[in-house]
Design a protein around this motif. Structure first.
Motif, PDB file in Angstrom:
ATOM      1  N   THR A 132      -4.280  41.309  39.532  1.00  0.00           N
ATOM      2  CA  THR A 132      -4.924  39.873  39.058  1.00  0.00           C
ATOM      3  C   THR A 132      -4.668  38.759  39.980  1.00  0.00           C
ATOM      4  N   VAL A 151      -5.835  39.198  43.506  1.00  0.00           N
ATOM      5  CA  VAL A 151      -7.274  38.809  43.598  1.00  0.00           C
ATOM      6  C   VAL A 151      -7.339  37.358  43.499  1.00  0.00           C
ATOM      7  N   ARG A 152      -6.668  36.803  42.641  1.00  0.00           N
ATOM      8  CA  ARG A 152      -6.532  35.336  42.544  1.00  0.00           C
ATOM      9  C   ARG A 152      -6.177  34.548  43.661  1.00  0.00           C
ATOM     10  N   LYS A 190      -7.058  36.749  33.918  1.00  0.00           N
ATOM     11  CA  LYS A 190      -6.052  38.089  33.866  1.00  0.00           C
ATOM     12  C   LYS A 190      -7.132  38.895  32.507  1.00  0.00           C
ATOM     13  N   VAL A 213     -10.402  40.013  34.236  1.00  0.00           N
ATOM     14  CA  VAL A 213     -10.064  41.235  35.070  1.00  0.00           C
ATOM     15  C   VAL A 213      -9.857  42.499  34.261  1.00  0.00           C
ATOM     16  N   LEU A 222     -15.777  45.341  37.893  1.00  0.00           N
ATOM     17  CA  LEU A 222     -14.924  44.461  38.506  1.00  0.00           C
ATOM     18  C   LEU A 222     -15.837  44.173  39.877  1.00  0.00           C
ATOM     19  N   VAL A 246     -17.162  40.352  40.618  1.00  0.00           N
ATOM     20  CA  VAL A 246     -16.622  39.413  41.705  1.00  0.00           C
ATOM     21  C   VAL A 246     -17.712  39.470  42.843  1.00  0.00           C
ATOM     22  N   LEU A 295     -11.337  46.919  45.908  1.00  0.00           N
ATOM     23  CA  LEU A 295     -11.310  47.013  44.571  1.00  0.00           C
ATOM     24  C   LEU A 295     -12.469  48.091  44.245  1.00  0.00           C
TER      25      LEU A 295
END
Length: 383
Positions: free
Chosen positions: A201, A204-205, A309, A312, A321, A325, A357
């Motif tokens: 997470t 990705v963040r 979090k 995700v 996921l 996104v 991902l």
């Protein structure tokens, strides 16, 4: 001053006048430029106020759940009755008003573009401030900060680690179930959960946050043409957390109205499929997931990190996921006003990150979604 002429033949008063004229030729342009800059600042503030006014006027007819009061006078006293939520304007009037507001907004934005074009021409002609001469520090970072390859590499490492732990955990569960054993050790599952929350997470963040900023509706329009004239406005914009992108998407798509519709509430109460078993689209599932996260985390004032979090984890549990996104990445109304031109999102469309991902799409997860609020919920339930 023309020094070739015989200045000694001039009287003291004539010489003083010549000097005053020469000094005025130096000082006056600077004063005029300062006054023009102040006028431009005032016009910018007026433009921002006008933009906010247009947005408020457009948004007001779309508001739901507003109250309605009716008052009927009877003699000296009046009787009033108020209703909330149930009162709605006639459909025809509401539609007409919305169309009128849309026309007002389009007209206002058209006028704004014309004004900005004039400001651009004025800035270039008066101050030599062309687009290529806008200060390089405006809304920019160092070249090292613009390099997103380390962030992409970190995402790849976290994806591989989560995949490895998930495969190991699934193999262990399969062995335990086939052997008729009950696994009392949660160490492997906890390790997988922490890898998802603290590594995947976060990766990705950080990649979503590359070049992400909180834009101002007014300044996003007026900054570029005259940025070189206004040093006070040339500082870097305020950063924005990626979770806010999902929240903005939720509000833009009327997520609350969709999730709290009577049909959905009735189906949830009786555990029945909505719309006769129609397949839930990625957009619908994302709106529902964001609503669940907001409902569970906001009352306890959890951070944006905690909410991201949770989302995700929910996305991995539902094997969505990549699709969730991708919905954010393909939303132009979110991406264009909130990402710098040099950002990873604007430069690549997040394609390589989505490919990474997708390595997790075929895996089955059962991750806790309310980990950040579970203890607080238990305390609340105890009292």
């Amino acid at each position: 001053m023309n020094l070739n002429e015989d200045l000694s033949s001039l009287s003291t008063e004539e010489l003083r006048q010549r000097v005053d004229v020469a000094v005025a030729q130096i000082v006056n342009p600077a004063r005029v430029k300062e006054q023009l800059v102040e006028q431009l600042k005032t016009q910018i503030r007026d433009l921002e106020m006008f933009i906010s006014f247009i947005q408020d006027e457009v948004g007001s007819p779309l508001q739901t759940g507003s109250g309605h009061c009716e008052c009927k006078a009877s003699g000296k006293t009046g009787n009033c009755s108020c209703r909330t939520g149930s009162s709605r304007p006639p459909p025809g009037n509401s539609k007409t008003k919305a169309e009128d507001m849309k026309r007002v907004r389009e007209t206002g934005l058209h006028l704004m573009r014309r004004v900005l074009a004039v400001l651009q021409i004025f800035a270039v002609s008066q101050f030599g401030c062309a687009t290529g001469q806008i200060p390089q520090t405006l809304w920019q970072r160092d070249q090292a900060d613009r390099d997103y390859s380390p962030l992409l590499k970190r995402l790849e490492v976290s994806v591989d680690r989560v995949k490895q732990l998930a495969l190991r955990h699934q193999a262990h569960d399969h062995f335990s179930s086939s052997a008729g054993l009950q696994d009392l050790s949660l160490g492997g599952k906890d390790e997988l959960t922490m890898a998802v929350r603290k590594e995947l997470t976060v990766a990705v963040r950080d990649l979503l946050a590359h070049g992400l900023y909180a834009s101002s509706p007014g300044m996003s329009l007026v900054m570029a043409p005259i940025a070189c004239l206004l040093p006070a406005f040339s500082s870097a914009p305020e950063a924005m957390h990626p979770w806010e992108l999902f929240v903005k998407y939720y509000h833009a798509k009327n997520g609350r109205a969709y999730v709290e519709s009577p049909a959905r509430k009735l189906s949830q109460s009786f555990a029945l499929p909505v719309m006769g078993g129609t397949v839930v689209t990625p957009k619908q599932s994302l709106l529902t997931a964001i609503h669940v996260v907001l409902t569970e985390h906001d009352p306890f004032k959890r951070s944006a990190d905690s909410e991201l979090k949770a989302l995700v984890c929910m996305a991995l549990n539902e094997q969505r996921l990549v699709s969730w996104v991708n919905l954010i990445c393909k939303s132009g109304s979110l991406i264009e006003p909130h990402y710098q031109p040099w950002s990873y999102m604007a430069h690549t469309g997040f394609e390589s990150a989505l490919n990474l991902l997708s390595r997790l799409s075929s895996l089955k997860f059962s991750l806790p979604v309310d980990l950040a609020v579970r203890q607080l919920k238990n305390i609340k339930d105890a009292f």
